[in-house]
Design a protein around this motif. Structure first.
Motif, short mmCIF file in Angstrom:
data_model
loop_
_atom_site.label_atom_id
_atom_site.label_comp_id
_atom_site.label_asym_id
_atom_site.label_seq_id
_atom_site.Cartn_x
_atom_site.Cartn_y
_atom_site.Cartn_z
N PHE A 28 -15.33 19.77 25.50
CA PHE A 28 -16.75 20.15 25.60
C PHE A 28 -17.63 19.40 24.60
CE2 PHE A 28 -20.52 22.60 24.79
CZ PHE A 28 -20.89 23.10 26.03
N GLY A 29 -17.23 19.43 23.34
CA GLY A 29 -18.05 18.79 22.31
C GLY A 29 -18.12 17.28 22.49
N VAL A 63 -17.53 25.02 13.74
CA VAL A 63 -17.29 26.43 13.39
C VAL A 63 -16.15 26.98 14.24
CG1 VAL A 63 -18.28 28.74 13.23
CG2 VAL A 63 -19.74 26.75 12.86
N VAL A 82 -14.32 16.89 17.75
CA VAL A 82 -15.53 16.08 17.63
C VAL A 82 -15.63 15.42 16.25
CG1 VAL A 82 -16.85 17.39 19.32
CG2 VAL A 82 -16.90 18.09 16.93
N ARG A 91 -10.74 22.56 19.36
CA ARG A 91 -12.06 22.27 19.91
C ARG A 91 -13.04 21.88 18.80
NH1 ARG A 91 -15.53 27.02 22.69
NH2 ARG A 91 -15.53 27.72 20.53
N ALA A 92 -12.97 22.62 17.68
CA ALA A 92 -13.89 22.34 16.58
C ALA A 92 -13.57 21.00 15.91
CB ALA A 92 -13.84 23.47 15.55
N LEU A 130 -14.27 30.98 22.89
CA LEU A 130 -13.89 29.93 23.84
C LEU A 130 -14.69 30.12 25.12
CD1 LEU A 130 -10.01 29.89 23.38
CD2 LEU A 130 -11.69 28.35 22.38
N PHE A 131 -14.96 29.01 25.83
CA PHE A 131 -15.74 29.11 27.06
C PHE A 131 -14.83 29.64 28.17
CE2 PHE A 131 -17.60 25.41 24.75
CZ PHE A 131 -18.69 26.10 24.27
#
Lengths: 358, 276
Positions: free
Chosen positions: A100-101, A81, A152, A148-149, A88-89
């Motif tokens: 992260f993922g 998503v 992974v 980021r999405a 964002l972290f």
């Protein structure tokens, strides 16, 4: 699209007395880009959250790649998503956000850094890997969120109005970039937006949503040129509408009496039924070439750069919008002109009790 | 770009508070420190204090009980803060009232309530023996365990509130984003919620530890004279022993201790939150 990659059947959701999603069916093909287009409150974000697993549906089923995921928690779904505010972290750097993922899925440590670098390059953020995400502009955060999405390798990518916080120029550039990136990666994507231009620009198909249901599903051209409902006509693009009553019907051509004159349109309606006629503004011309003609009085001229909008008033209060490249010579507000358009460009809908407004 | 610095007139608004603190707190503190240093002979009082093995018992009592109270508050308080931050509307208001309202009950009143709860035939003892966890009734009153239970009860709001205040500001979408990236609930907690709430944890720990290290009324009422901490020893020195030298020395040691904890926790939070 013989076999659907994502298959949503009968998805329903109620909040108290309000039905937010009313038994929606939607099939998405592999590597397809589908937009859910509708005003706020139409249920598009609810549908997105159900597919992501962030909200359970009351009814219905979600099948992704042959695997029923309706009750699966979000972290076991392989559905990425991109959130509206990017999410964002803040305590991690750009590269750590993208990693992260991969770390959460226990990717081999040696594979993480190259994957992160590859996806940061894909979104042209390679130079920012070690920056804090708080130091980034909106457009840059948006790119990191996409990287980021995608890093992974999700089966499906959901995008919740990802461009709404960007200014117009940047938004248009990002739309084209995102389309290119998704084609390169070959990701299936569902894109939620209330911006019709965005949906028309980016989508393979658009699902126009209204009051918890899908009003029309089709290619951008189908949606624009042959809107299935008055709502789709109204929500996507500009249009002129004239209410009328069917006078007669003859082998697929309907004669309609409007206050401004008799109009013919393709369709099948019983004589006497109340209807609404619609025409796209660029399909109406000043002149008498088309099969349908109306005399109307020019009220306003709106200059819009590449185009001008001419606002006409027809007898009995009908309003007609005409888009032209330039103002015809000698034309000024107050003059009455003949307007015409083709029979095939005339859209016809049954008049609904609540009218045809959005 | 001017190099001359002009005092921001808004700073004057801090003047009443600054004067108040300086007069009713700063000055007495200076007197106290002065007495501990210059009462008889410079650092002699400190040398004497640290040479006495009893002082080390008192120090250990103070640190151990304060650390245990802080730990209990953290273990109980963090989940509560998490629930409070996620709760909405009425539930949130109800929890907040439940946390804050007991602060309005005086410590002395609570201490007498614990005497009922913690004694040999009290509720805790009866419940534990009834459940078969204790073979015979035990008295928690006048024990360190009783002190920790009682003190944690008083101080837990000071752990919950700062953690809650920080957690409430954490965007719930971050947890959702982590979930869609494949992070399990535990991974999400450890890698997102926990690091983002560290500033709240550090504040809560600093609050509770410094209050627990310097508590006076609670140990006096719950344990009594047999258990001495720096705070109770300071009180005894001034009130009963009339030994102002010892009292000011222990007070300064206690002050140094709590200030050190606060500074250490602040620097720790800056280091832990370095990436933020």
């Amino acid at each position: 699209m013989t076999t659907a990659f994502l298959d949503i059947t009968g998805a329903g959701k109620r909040f108290g007395a309000a039905t937010v999603l009313d038994g929606v069916d939607l099939s998405v093909g592999k590597a397809e880009f589908i937009s859910l287009l509708g005003p706020s409150g139409c249920g598009k974000t609810t549908l997105l959250r159900i597919v992501a697993g962030l909200m359970p549906p009351d009814t219905g089923k979600v099948v992704l790649d042959g695997d029923e995921i309706t009750r699966k928690p979000p972290h076991r779904r392989d559905v990425g998503v991109v959130f509206q505010n990017y999410a964002l972290f803040p305590h991690l750097t750009v590269a750590e956000n993208v990693a992260f993922g991969l770390k959460a899925r226990r990717a081999p440590a040696a594979a993480i850094a190259p994957t992160v670098a590859r996806f940061l390059d894909l979104v042209q953020m390679g130079a920012f890997a070690d920056r804090s995400v708080r130091a980034l502009s909106g457009g840059q955060q948006q790119r990191v969120a996409v990287a980021r999405a995608l890093a992974v390798g999700p089966k499906l990518l959901l995008l919740d109005e990802p461009f709404s916080a960007l200014d117009r120029k940047l938004r248009e550039a990002m739309q084209i970039d995102l389309r290119r990136i998704l084609r390169e990666v070959g990701t299936t994507a569902i894109f939620v937006t209330h911006d019709q231009d965005e949906a028309l620009t980016m989508s393979d198909r658009i699902a126009v949503m209204h009051r918890g249901g899908i009003e029309q599903l089709g290619t951008p051209a189908e949606i624009y040129h042959r809107p299935a409902t008055p709502f789709a006509l109204d929500f996507v693009g500009l249009s002129s509408r004239l209410p009328g009553k069917v006078a007669s019907e003859d082998s697929g051509i309907v004669h309609v009496d409007t206050g401004a004159g008799a109009i013919r349109a393709p369709g099948n309606f019983i004589s006497g039924s109340a209807v609404v006629l619609g025409v796209r503004p660029e399909r109406i011309a000043v002149g008498t070439e088309g099969e349908n003609r109306i005399d109307a009085t020019l009220r306003d001229v709106v200059f819009q750069g590449a185009r001008v909008q001419l606002h006409f008033v027809a007898p009995e209060g009908g309003r007609l919008l005409v888009e032209a490249h330039e103002v015809p010579p000698g034309v000024a507000p107050g003059v009455t002109l003949p307007l015409s358009w083709k029979l095939a460009d005339t859209l016809l809908y049954p008049a609904t009790p609540e009218g045809y407004a959005a | 770009m001017s190099t001359t610095r002009r005092l921001d007139p808004v700073l004057l608004l801090a003047l009443p508070a600054t004067l108040y603190i300086a007069i009713v707190y700063g000055l007495p503190l200076l007197f106290l420190m002065g007495r501990s240093l210059f009462g008889t002979g410079g650092l002699d009082s400190f040398v004497g204090f640290f040479a006495d093995p009893f002082s080390w018992t008192v120090l250990a009592n103070t640190l151990r009980s304060a650390a245990l109270v802080t730990l209990v508050c953290l273990v109980i308080g963090y989940p509560t803060a998490l629930v409070l931050a996620r709760a909405g509307g009425f539930a949130q208001a109800a929890i907040l009232v439940a946390i804050i309202l007991p602060l309005s009950v005086g410590v002395v009143v609570k201490a007498f309530a614990w005497q009922i709860v913690l004694r040999r035939d009290g509720i805790v003892s009866q419940a534990m023996t009834g459940l078969g966890l204790w073979s015979e009734p035990q008295r928690l009153l006048f024990t360190e365990a009783g002190l920790v239970i009682g003190a944690a009860n008083i101080f837990v709001p000071f752990m919950i509130l700062p953690i809650y205040a920080v957690l409430k500001l954490v965007d719930p979408r971050l947890g959702e984003a982590a979930a869609t990236l494949g992070a399990s609930p535990i991974y999400r907690f450890l890698k997102v919620a926990l690091p983002l709430s560290l500033p709240g944890i550090v504040t809560g720990v600093a609050f509770v530890f410094s209050m627990a290290a310097s508590m006076y009324v609670i140990p006096s009422l719950v344990i009594g004279d047999r258990f001495q901490t720096l705070a109770t020893l300071t009180g005894r020195s001034f009130l009963f022993m009339r030994n102002e030298q010892l009292g000011s020395t222990t007070a300064v040691v206690l002050l140094a201790l709590t200030v050190a904890v606060v500074i250490a926790s602040a620097s720790l939070s800056r280091r832990l939150g370095g990436a933020q």
